[in-house]
Design an enzyme around this catalytic site. Structure first.
Site, PDB file in Angstrom:
ATOM      1  N   HIS A   1      -6.978  -2.046  -2.036  1.00 45.77           N
ATOM      2  CA  HIS A   1      -7.421  -3.411  -2.478  1.00 45.77           C
ATOM      3  C   HIS A   1      -8.870  -3.361  -2.647  1.00 45.77           C
ATOM      4  CE1 HIS A   1      -3.732  -4.184   0.413  1.00 45.77           C
ATOM      5  NE2 HIS A   1      -3.400  -4.763  -0.721  1.00 45.77           N
TER       6      HIS A   1
ATOM      7  N   ASP B   1     -10.703  -3.778   0.486  1.00 41.01           N
ATOM      8  CA  ASP B   1     -10.426  -2.642   1.515  1.00 41.01           C
ATOM      9  C   ASP B   1     -11.943  -1.884   1.449  1.00 41.01           C
ATOM     10  OD1 ASP B   1      -7.833  -3.279   2.013  1.00 41.01           O
ATOM     11  OD2 ASP B   1      -7.227  -1.909   0.538  1.00 41.01           O
TER      12      ASP B   1
ATOM     13  N   GLU C   1       5.310  -6.364  -6.548  1.00 45.32           N
ATOM     14  CA  GLU C   1       5.941  -5.794  -5.364  1.00 45.32           C
ATOM     15  C   GLU C   1       6.753  -7.155  -4.583  1.00 45.32           C
ATOM     16  OE1 GLU C   1       4.459  -4.580  -0.877  1.00 45.32           O
ATOM     17  OE2 GLU C   1       3.259  -3.778  -2.668  1.00 45.32           O
TER      18      GLU C   1
ATOM     19  N   GLU D   1       8.984  -1.926  -1.602  1.00 37.32           N
ATOM     20  CA  GLU D   1       8.698  -1.522  -0.231  1.00 37.32           C
ATOM     21  C   GLU D   1       9.724  -2.040   0.748  1.00 37.32           C
ATOM     22  OE1 GLU D   1       5.803  -3.183   3.521  1.00 37.32           O
ATOM     23  OE2 GLU D   1       4.886  -3.012   1.443  1.00 37.32           O
TER      24      GLU D   1
ATOM     25  N   HIS E   1      10.171  -4.569   3.157  1.00 38.62           N
ATOM     26  CA  HIS E   1      10.349  -5.905   2.653  1.00 38.62           C
ATOM     27  C   HIS E   1      11.805  -6.212   2.212  1.00 38.62           C
ATOM     28  CE1 HIS E   1       5.901  -5.948   1.206  1.00 38.62           C
ATOM     29  NE2 HIS E   1       5.783  -6.076   2.301  1.00 38.62           N
TER      30      HIS E   1
ATOM     31  N   ASP F   1       6.485   1.843  -1.872  1.00 39.10           N
ATOM     32  CA  ASP F   1       5.677   2.054  -0.718  1.00 39.10           C
ATOM     33  C   ASP F   1       6.507   2.263   0.308  1.00 39.10           C
ATOM     34  OD1 ASP F   1       3.256   1.033  -2.075  1.00 39.10           O
ATOM     35  OD2 ASP F   1       3.114  -0.850  -1.060  1.00 39.10           O
TER      36      ASP F   1
ATOM     37  N   ASP G   1       7.311  -7.835   9.199  1.00 44.12           N
ATOM     38  CA  ASP G   1       6.939  -6.465   8.441  1.00 44.12           C
ATOM     39  C   ASP G   1       6.043  -5.717   9.378  1.00 44.12           C
ATOM     40  OD1 ASP G   1       6.507  -4.929   6.306  1.00 44.12           O
ATOM     41  OD2 ASP G   1       5.238  -6.195   5.477  1.00 44.12           O
TER      42      ASP G   1
ATOM     43  N   ASP H   1       5.742  -2.040   9.181  1.00 45.08           N
ATOM     44  CA  ASP H   1       5.008  -1.242   8.309  1.00 45.08           C
ATOM     45  C   ASP H   1       5.045   0.016   9.255  1.00 45.08           C
ATOM     46  OD1 ASP H   1       4.428  -2.649   5.995  1.00 45.08           O
ATOM     47  OD2 ASP H   1       2.529  -3.371   6.964  1.00 45.08           O
TER      48      ASP H   1
ATOM     49  N   ASP I   1       2.483   3.057   2.689  1.00 46.32           N
ATOM     50  CA  ASP I   1       1.875   1.391   3.155  1.00 46.32           C
ATOM     51  C   ASP I   1       2.542   1.449   4.567  1.00 46.32           C
ATOM     52  OD1 ASP I   1       1.081  -0.950   3.491  1.00 46.32           O
ATOM     53  OD2 ASP I   1       2.372  -1.941   1.748  1.00 46.32           O
TER      54      ASP I   1
END
Length: 456
Positions: A120, A123, A251, A287, A290, A315, A326, A328, A358
């Protein structure tokens, strides 16, 4: 005469952030956690290198900005680079801090042996007081990132804009009720697209974390969806204006941080794109964490979007089935990886996307080498999944069984007529009357599962 420092001084040696050496493939029998058991990047699988099937990518946000904090506790992960940005320092010092983080990231990419990364905008460089100051800083840092890409050969899988962290986006970005905030989002995405193009990014992702609602009492749902479509159409127009060739992705996610997110799942997104005449410009970045939050199986959105030619990138994380948010996590489940890689083989592989991690190490995994161990373990799982999926393809039983299950549609003329769009209810009624002696045909789920398990 004293020697000139600028002529005789030794070049400054770049700081090393990781004691870990470059990760090597050692084969299936190795017990070394800092080596690959199955991921052999040059190994040919169904005529294509394993690295080309997988196209592994590391994310900037979790790996280089994550600190292990959660709603119940503060930072647990302390890194030898700046994980937070101190915007009170001078501009030059801020650039230096951001670029040091870039050095750490690219050292990790090279030692791990991945070909791609994703980020991003916020980031890599923080938001400053004005749009111009923010963009100036982002330009400085991404110029350095471009130099590191040239130096290492690591490429940008995709870029994106963070339209969910800043308080101004609390009520959404592209769906915000205030046009001033909408304009802020447009300006930020404009710059993020330009930076992605500069870095040669192969894709650009839109994740609408705040594009949704907490209650319908204060929400004009139709207006917000219309505005989101307007936003995407402007993005398409700007992509054309700057001559960019990267692929747009959306996404899906059903919820979190909003109670309901408009990009709920793959099918919802595909319908949105069709309705607003955006279908030709976007693929999906799926993802699986998700997907499971939306109440589907891990592989569902991947298989669905691939079947319709809309799978662009993955992802490749996972969630915890006992938790409703979530998480991750790095996938360590060979069965799920096999299902993903089978879908990927069936569609012929990625064109611009990849398997993008991710994922974040657990807040209890505090050693710096845990970053390597987590990525290596999941890369091996997907590599093993690829080998398993190739076995399924070469064996052929699973595909043949599934094809045979629908053979009446090709053997019977009425089935062919239905699929060609030429049949009528009247014809089907006549056919039904002539074929009323129906016999149950077993779905043989257990047999399919056994055949699948033969590949593991």
């Amino acid at each position: 005469m004293s020697p000139r420092k600028d002529r005789d001084a030794a070049p400054k040696k770049q700081k090393t952030y990781f004691a870990t050496k470059e990760i090597a493939f050692k084969g299936e029998k190795t017990k070394d956690a800092l080596s690959f058991r199955y991921y052999n990047k040059d190994q040919l699988v169904l005529g294509k290198k394993m690295s080309d099937w997988c196209r592994f990518s590391v994310v900037y946000w979790h790996s280089f900005r994550g600190v292990g904090s959660d709603p119940f506790g503060p930072q647990t992960l302390f890194r030898p680079w700046d994980t937070a940005d101190d915007t009170s320092v001078s501009f030059d010092d801020l650039v230096a801090s951001c670029c040091a983080r870039v050095d750490a990231a690219f050292e990790f990419f090279v030692k791990l042996g991945v070909g791609f990364y994703a980020f991003h905008d916020r980031d890599v460089a923080p938001e400053l007081a004005t749009i111009d100051e923010t963009n100036k800083l982002l330009d400085k840092v991404t110029d350095y990132m471009l130099a590191k890409q040239t130096e290492t050969g690591v490429k940008l899988l995709w870029g994106t804009a963070n339209l969910f962290s800043h308080p101004k986006f609390a009520c959404g970005a592209a769906t915000n009720p205030d046009v001033k905030v909408f304009a802020q989002a447009c300006a930020q995405v404009k710059k993020a697209m330009e930076v992605t193009q500069k870095l040669g990014g192969e894709g650009y992702v839109f994740w609408g974390g705040r594009e949704g609602y907490q209650t319908l009492l204060n929400t004009d749902l139709k207006k917000e969806l219309d505005h989101m479509a307007d936003f995407f159409h402007m993005a398409v127009a700007h992509k054309k204006a700057i001559g960019a060739t990267f692929q747009f992705y959306i996404e899906p996610k059903p919820k979190e941080p909003t109670k309901h997110q408009y990009d709920y799942d793959a099918q919802t997104v595909m319908c949105f794109l069709k309705h607003y005449d955006l279908d030709d410009h976007f693929l999906l970045n799926i993802e699986p964490n998700h997907t499971t939050l939306a109440g589907h199986s891990y592989e569902h959105d991947i298989v669905l979007s691939a079947a319709y030619g809309k799978l662009g990138s993955i992802d490749c994380n996972t969630g915890d089935e006992l938790l409703g948010w979530d998480t991750d996590q790095f996938l360590m489940d060979e069965r799920k990886a096999t299902l993903v890689m089978k879908a990927l083989i069936d569609m012929g592989g990625f064109k611009t996307g990849g398997l993008n991690f991710d994922c974040k190490v657990r807040r209890e995994s505090t050693d710096l080498e845990d970053l390597f161990i987590a990525h290596i373990g999941s890369m091996d799982v997907f590599a093993k999944g690829l080998l398993n999926a190739a076995k399924l393809v070469e064996d052929g039983r699973l595909d043949k069984m599934r094809k045979a299950r629908y053979e009446s549609w090709t053997k019977d003329k009425i089935g062919v007529k239905v699929e060609s769009g030429k049949a009528t209810f009247e014809e089907l009624e006549t056919y039904a009357k002539k074929n009323s002696d129906l016999q149950a045909i077993s779905g043989k789920q257990e047999l399919y599962e056994r055949v699948f398990n033969d590949s593991l």
